[in-house]
Scaffold this motif. Structure first.
Motif, PDB file in Angstrom:
ATOM      1  N   GLU A  63       0.898  -1.175   0.028  1.00 32.33           N
ATOM      2  CA  GLU A  63       0.078  -0.038  -0.190  1.00 32.33           C
ATOM      3  C   GLU A  63       1.033   1.162   0.101  1.00 32.33           C
ATOM      4  N   TYR A  64       1.926   0.991   0.687  1.00 31.42           N
ATOM      5  CA  TYR A  64       2.990   2.347   0.684  1.00 31.42           C
ATOM      6  C   TYR A  64       3.298   2.633  -0.801  1.00 31.42           C
ATOM      7  N   VAL A  65       3.754   1.742  -1.557  1.00 26.80           N
ATOM      8  CA  VAL A  65       4.297   2.036  -2.907  1.00 26.80           C
ATOM      9  C   VAL A  65       3.024   2.422  -3.772  1.00 26.80           C
ATOM     10  N   SER A  66       1.915   2.064  -3.583  1.00 28.12           N
ATOM     11  CA  SER A  66       0.661   2.510  -4.070  1.00 28.12           C
ATOM     12  C   SER A  66       0.670   3.932  -4.022  1.00 28.12           C
ATOM     13  N   VAL A  67       0.846   4.408  -2.810  1.00 29.15           N
ATOM     14  CA  VAL A  67       0.905   5.843  -2.428  1.00 29.15           C
ATOM     15  C   VAL A  67       1.974   6.554  -3.043  1.00 29.15           C
ATOM     16  N   LEU A  68       3.053   6.014  -3.131  1.00 29.81           N
ATOM     17  CA  LEU A  68       4.309   6.449  -3.945  1.00 29.81           C
ATOM     18  C   LEU A  68       4.006   6.520  -5.436  1.00 29.81           C
ATOM     19  N   TYR A  69       3.391   5.396  -5.772  1.00 30.79           N
ATOM     20  CA  TYR A  69       3.074   5.406  -7.394  1.00 30.79           C
ATOM     21  C   TYR A  69       2.388   6.572  -7.793  1.00 30.79           C
ATOM     22  N   LYS A  70       1.078   6.704  -7.001  1.00 28.94           N
ATOM     23  CA  LYS A  70       0.276   7.826  -7.317  1.00 28.94           C
ATOM     24  C   LYS A  70       0.918   9.382  -7.417  1.00 28.94           C
ATOM     25  N   ALA A  71       1.949   9.333  -6.348  1.00 29.51           N
ATOM     26  CA  ALA A  71       2.531  10.782  -6.159  1.00 29.51           C
ATOM     27  C   ALA A  71       3.797  10.816  -7.367  1.00 29.51           C
ATOM     28  N   TYR A  72       4.223  10.013  -7.731  1.00 31.63           N
ATOM     29  CA  TYR A  72       5.329   9.748  -8.836  1.00 31.63           C
ATOM     30  C   TYR A  72       4.635  10.186 -10.082  1.00 31.63           C
ATOM     31  N   GLU A  73       3.326   9.543 -10.321  1.00 29.74           N
ATOM     32  CA  GLU A  73       2.692   9.972 -11.669  1.00 29.74           C
ATOM     33  C   GLU A  73       2.403  11.576 -11.434  1.00 29.74           C
ATOM     34  N   GLN A  74       1.943  11.984 -10.522  1.00 32.99           N
ATOM     35  CA  GLN A  74       1.580  13.415 -10.352  1.00 32.99           C
ATOM     36  C   GLN A  74       2.689  14.076 -10.645  1.00 32.99           C
ATOM     37  N   VAL A  75       3.739  13.839 -10.204  1.00 39.89           N
ATOM     38  CA  VAL A  75       5.073  14.705 -10.187  1.00 39.89           C
ATOM     39  C   VAL A  75       5.424  14.651 -11.717  1.00 39.89           C
ATOM     40  N   ARG A  76       5.418  13.368 -12.198  1.00 35.92           N
ATOM     41  CA  ARG A  76       5.806  13.184 -13.642  1.00 35.92           C
ATOM     42  C   ARG A  76       4.719  13.867 -14.643  1.00 35.92           C
ATOM     43  N   GLN A  77       3.722  14.165 -14.339  1.00 34.30           N
ATOM     44  CA  GLN A  77       2.556  14.915 -15.148  1.00 34.30           C
ATOM     45  C   GLN A  77       3.091  16.403 -14.973  1.00 34.30           C
ATOM     46  N   LEU A  78       3.236  16.802 -13.741  1.00 32.32           N
ATOM     47  CA  LEU A  78       3.840  18.142 -13.409  1.00 32.32           C
ATOM     48  C   LEU A  78       4.931  18.621 -14.197  1.00 32.32           C
ATOM     49  N   ILE A  79       5.932  17.653 -14.302  1.00 29.38           N
ATOM     50  CA  ILE A  79       7.269  17.832 -15.151  1.00 29.38           C
ATOM     51  C   ILE A  79       6.869  18.033 -16.720  1.00 29.38           C
ATOM     52  N   GLN A  80       6.137  17.066 -16.930  1.00 30.76           N
ATOM     53  CA  GLN A  80       5.701  17.343 -18.556  1.00 30.76           C
ATOM     54  C   GLN A  80       5.092  18.749 -18.727  1.00 30.76           C
ATOM     55  N   GLU A  81       4.197  19.123 -17.831  1.00 31.13           N
ATOM     56  CA  GLU A  81       3.485  20.318 -18.194  1.00 31.13           C
ATOM     57  C   GLU A  81       4.457  21.686 -17.988  1.00 31.13           C
ATOM     58  N   THR A  82       5.319  21.169 -16.991  1.00 32.65           N
ATOM     59  CA  THR A  82       6.414  22.370 -17.003  1.00 32.65           C
ATOM     60  C   THR A  82       7.278  22.673 -18.172  1.00 32.65           C
TER      61      THR A  82
END
Length: 144
Positions: A63-82
């Motif tokens: 479950e911890y990694v699931s939370v990390l994965y969601k955060a990773y995807e959000q950061v990845r999306q933010l980086i792409q937008e930036t």
């Protein structure tokens, strides 16, 4: 156990930082053609590395990694937008010297962000080791 895992990860990071340093140094002395090939190779390596990390995150049952994965995807999306915003600004810039200066500034801050990420990783690592030590101490007390 945590120490061995973290030491392995630290060695991997040290190798990557060594390559980063070497590539920056070589880039400063390379011609345009060689630099373009190096950039393309680095993009390919980055894409492969990202894909491997995403697969590891997706396949984990924790479950911890699931939370990390969601955060990773959000950061990845933010980086792409930036990156898209920066590319748009770069296309508006007609002065090559200003564009080069802007890219250098971006590189400088990217390295600053990497430094902050390393500091955060250190803090999290130390906290994990401390938690493991507390568990071991508690187990030792319960044996006595």
């Amino acid at each position: 156990m945590a120490h061995e895992i973290l030491s392995l990860k630290l060695n991997e990071l040290e190798d990557r930082l060594g390559k980063l340093h070497s590539r920056i140094y070589l880039s400063e002395t390379a011609d345009h053609g060689r630099l373009c090939r190096e950039i393309e190779a680095l993009r390919l390596e980055g894409a492969q590395s990202e894909l491997a990390l995403r697969k590891k995150l997706e396949l984990s049952k924790s479950e911890y990694v699931s939370v990390l994965y969601k955060a990773y995807e959000q950061v990845r999306q933010l980086i792409q937008e930036t990156e898209a915003q920066i590319q748009a600004l770069a296309q508006e810039c007609s002065d090559p010297a200003s564009l080069a200066e802007a890219k250098l500034l971006l590189a400088e801050y990217s390295l600053d962000f990497a430094h902050q990420a390393a500091d955060t990783a250190l803090l999290i690592s130390m906290d994990a080791i401390d938690s493991q030590l507390l568990v071991q101490e508690e187990q030792e007390r319960s044996i006595e």
